[in-house]
Every structure is written in C-alpha cells, then in structure tokens.
Design a protein around this motif. Sequence first.
Motif, PDB file in Angstrom:
ATOM      1  N   GLN A  32       0.837  -1.207   0.000  1.00 12.45           N
ATOM      2  CA  GLN A  32       0.000   0.000   0.000  1.00 12.45           C
ATOM      3  C   GLN A  32       0.868   1.252   0.000  1.00 12.45           C
ATOM      4  OE1 GLN A  32      -3.447   0.446   2.764  1.00 12.45           O
ATOM      5  NE2 GLN A  32      -2.283   2.158   3.595  1.00 12.45           N
ATOM      6  N   GLU A  33       1.874   1.271   0.835  1.00 11.41           N
ATOM      7  CA  GLU A  33       2.762   2.435   0.909  1.00 11.41           C
ATOM      8  C   GLU A  33       3.500   2.655  -0.414  1.00 11.41           C
ATOM      9  OE1 GLU A  33       5.376   2.291   4.299  1.00 11.41           O
ATOM     10  OE2 GLU A  33       3.715   1.751   5.627  1.00 11.41           O
ATOM     11  N   ALA A  34       3.908   1.558  -1.050  1.00 12.20           N
ATOM     12  CA  ALA A  34       4.680   1.671  -2.289  1.00 12.20           C
ATOM     13  C   ALA A  34       3.819   2.060  -3.494  1.00 12.20           C
ATOM     14  CB  ALA A  34       5.390   0.348  -2.577  1.00 12.20           C
ATOM     15  N   THR A  35       2.543   1.666  -3.465  1.00 14.26           N
ATOM     16  CA  THR A  35       1.683   1.860  -4.637  1.00 14.26           C
ATOM     17  C   THR A  35       0.662   2.983  -4.490  1.00 14.26           C
ATOM     18  OG1 THR A  35       0.026   0.285  -3.827  1.00 14.26           O
ATOM     19  CG2 THR A  35       1.802  -0.593  -5.234  1.00 14.26           C
ATOM     20  N   SER A  36       0.372   3.401  -3.272  1.00 15.43           N
ATOM     21  CA  SER A  36      -0.729   4.327  -2.983  1.00 15.43           C
ATOM     22  C   SER A  36      -2.087   3.715  -3.327  1.00 15.43           C
ATOM     23  CB  SER A  36      -0.563   5.659  -3.733  1.00 15.43           C
ATOM     24  OG  SER A  36       0.626   6.288  -3.331  1.00 15.43           O
ATOM     25  N   VAL A  37      -2.150   2.393  -3.347  1.00 13.85           N
ATOM     26  CA  VAL A  37      -3.396   1.652  -3.529  1.00 13.85           C
ATOM     27  C   VAL A  37      -3.692   1.003  -2.189  1.00 13.85           C
ATOM     28  CG1 VAL A  37      -4.506  -0.262  -4.753  1.00 13.85           C
ATOM     29  CG2 VAL A  37      -2.894   1.218  -5.967  1.00 13.85           C
ATOM     30  N   SER A  38      -4.932   1.082  -1.720  1.00 15.74           N
ATOM     31  CA  SER A  38      -5.244   0.567  -0.390  1.00 15.74           C
ATOM     32  C   SER A  38      -4.918  -0.922  -0.279  1.00 15.74           C
ATOM     33  CB  SER A  38      -6.713   0.800  -0.036  1.00 15.74           C
ATOM     34  OG  SER A  38      -7.542  -0.149  -0.667  1.00 15.74           O
ATOM     35  N   ASN A  39      -4.495  -1.322   0.907  1.00 14.01           N
ATOM     36  CA  ASN A  39      -4.155  -2.729   1.117  1.00 14.01           C
ATOM     37  C   ASN A  39      -5.379  -3.619   0.932  1.00 14.01           C
ATOM     38  OD1 ASN A  39      -5.294  -3.473   3.905  1.00 14.01           O
ATOM     39  ND2 ASN A  39      -4.119  -1.644   4.382  1.00 14.01           N
ATOM     40  N   ALA A  40      -6.562  -3.118   1.247  1.00 15.07           N
ATOM     41  CA  ALA A  40      -7.785  -3.897   1.047  1.00 15.07           C
ATOM     42  C   ALA A  40      -8.021  -4.151  -0.443  1.00 15.07           C
ATOM     43  CB  ALA A  40      -8.973  -3.175   1.659  1.00 15.07           C
ATOM     44  N   TYR A  41      -7.776  -3.138  -1.266  1.00 10.33           N
ATOM     45  CA  TYR A  41      -7.969  -3.285  -2.712  1.00 10.33           C
ATOM     46  C   TYR A  41      -6.943  -4.253  -3.289  1.00 10.33           C
ATOM     47  CZ  TYR A  41      -9.513  -1.854  -7.358  1.00 10.33           C
ATOM     48  OH  TYR A  41     -10.032  -1.843  -8.625  1.00 10.33           O
ATOM     49  N   ILE A  42      -5.699  -4.138  -2.842  1.00 11.08           N
ATOM     50  CA  ILE A  42      -4.659  -5.067  -3.297  1.00 11.08           C
ATOM     51  C   ILE A  42      -5.044  -6.490  -2.907  1.00 11.08           C
ATOM     52  CG2 ILE A  42      -2.244  -5.785  -3.007  1.00 11.08           C
ATOM     53  CD1 ILE A  42      -1.597  -2.750  -2.617  1.00 11.08           C
ATOM     54  N   ASN A  43      -5.512  -6.666  -1.685  1.00 12.22           N
ATOM     55  CA  ASN A  43      -5.932  -7.985  -1.226  1.00 12.22           C
ATOM     56  C   ASN A  43      -7.070  -8.532  -2.090  1.00 12.22           C
ATOM     57  OD1 ASN A  43      -5.942 -10.221   0.733  1.00 12.22           O
ATOM     58  ND2 ASN A  43      -7.953  -9.415   1.252  1.00 12.22           N
ATOM     59  N   GLN A  44      -8.023  -7.678  -2.441  1.00  9.63           N
ATOM     60  CA  GLN A  44      -9.142  -8.130  -3.272  1.00  9.63           C
ATOM     61  C   GLN A  44      -8.675  -8.503  -4.677  1.00  9.63           C
ATOM     62  OE1 GLN A  44     -12.055  -5.017  -2.984  1.00  9.63           O
ATOM     63  NE2 GLN A  44     -12.839  -5.766  -1.030  1.00  9.63           N
ATOM     64  N   MET A  45      -7.683  -7.822  -5.191  1.00 15.90           N
ATOM     65  CA  MET A  45      -7.121  -8.216  -6.488  1.00 15.90           C
ATOM     66  C   MET A  45      -6.406  -9.562  -6.362  1.00 15.90           C
ATOM     67  SD  MET A  45      -5.665  -4.747  -8.281  1.00 15.90           S
ATOM     68  CE  MET A  45      -4.643  -4.256  -6.902  1.00 15.90           C
ATOM     69  N   GLU A  46      -5.622  -9.721  -5.301  1.00  8.72           N
ATOM     70  CA  GLU A  46      -4.869 -10.956  -5.102  1.00  8.72           C
ATOM     71  C   GLU A  46      -5.778 -12.161  -4.885  1.00  8.72           C
ATOM     72  OE1 GLU A  46      -2.062 -10.436  -1.936  1.00  8.72           O
ATOM     73  OE2 GLU A  46      -0.808  -9.082  -3.109  1.00  8.72           O
ATOM     74  N   THR A  47      -6.912 -11.971  -4.259  1.00  2.00           N
ATOM     75  CA  THR A  47      -7.816 -13.087  -3.977  1.00  2.00           C
ATOM     76  C   THR A  47      -8.803 -13.343  -5.107  1.00  2.00           C
ATOM     77  OG1 THR A  47      -9.337 -11.653  -2.758  1.00  2.00           O
ATOM     78  CG2 THR A  47      -7.649 -12.828  -1.468  1.00  2.00           C
ATOM     79  N   GLY A  48      -8.753 -12.531  -6.152  1.00  2.00           N
ATOM     80  CA  GLY A  48      -9.615 -12.740  -7.294  1.00  2.00           C
ATOM     81  C   GLY A  48     -10.980 -12.096  -7.192  1.00  2.00           C
ATOM     82  N   LYS A  49     -11.220 -11.333  -6.143  1.00  2.00           N
ATOM     83  CA  LYS A  49     -12.511 -10.643  -6.016  1.00  2.00           C
ATOM     84  C   LYS A  49     -12.596  -9.485  -6.999  1.00  2.00           C
ATOM     85  CE  LYS A  49     -13.322 -12.046  -1.333  1.00  2.00           C
ATOM     86  NZ  LYS A  49     -12.786 -11.845  -0.013  1.00  2.00           N
ATOM     87  N   ILE A  50     -11.465  -8.862  -7.277  1.00  2.37           N
ATOM     88  CA  ILE A  50     -11.376  -7.824  -8.308  1.00  2.37           C
ATOM     89  C   ILE A  50     -10.472  -8.391  -9.390  1.00  2.37           C
ATOM     90  CG2 ILE A  50     -10.568  -5.501  -8.872  1.00  2.37           C
ATOM     91  CD1 ILE A  50     -11.244  -4.728  -5.965  1.00  2.37           C
ATOM     92  N   LYS A  51     -11.040  -8.635 -10.557  1.00  4.94           N
ATOM     93  CA  LYS A  51     -10.292  -9.286 -11.631  1.00  4.94           C
ATOM     94  C   LYS A  51      -9.756  -8.327 -12.681  1.00  4.94           C
ATOM     95  CE  LYS A  51     -12.525 -13.747 -11.196  1.00  4.94           C
ATOM     96  NZ  LYS A  51     -11.567 -14.301 -10.309  1.00  4.94           N
TER      97      LYS A  51
END
Length: 98
Positions: A35-54
């Motif tokens: 999150q700190e490196a990308t300025s993308v929320s950790n929740a959003y990154i997690n949702q991308m990683e888990t396939g909830k956001i494709k």
Amino acid sequence: MPSPNISPTPSDRGPLGTYLWDTRQALGWSLREAQEATSVSNAYINQMETGKIKNPSPSILQKIADAYKAPYHHLMELAGHIKPSTGSAKRRGVLPTS
C-alpha cells in the motif's frame, strides 16, 4: 463455504491475483508495505490478489507496475484490458522490452 481467513488457491485467484500475490511475496512486502509503495489501499490489493477484483483500472495497474517493477503491458493482459501478445515484439504497435 471456506473460511474467510484461508487464502484462496492460485486457481481461485485467477492469473492477475496469482501474479500480484507471487510478486508481492517475492518482494517480501506485507499488504501494508505494498500500500505504501503503490498508494493503492491494502484492502484493494488484497481483493485483487484473492480474485474478487479481476480487472482493476489501468491507472491502478500502472501504480502497481511502477512499484512492483512489473511489466505494465503484462498486467494489462492479465486484467483482460488487452489481448495477450504472441510474444513477438515485431508486431505493429508493440515496443520491445529489454
């Protein structure tokens, strides 16, 4: 129904989620560090990683590509924004990568 505390298997994550998770793990980053490196929320990154956001927006993918030192074009392919390349850098409109 699986427990929400168990990470999905790679096949459940989809190609983008698997790639992002693997890359973040290789960098040794927690979700907060990503999150700190990308300025993308950790929740959003997690949702991308888990396939909830494709298929996140190209601007999100650009932030991740920059921070993860990942090929933006590849992330765009994995997210379904562009068709996968055939691997030929000689195709019209495709710049070679070094």
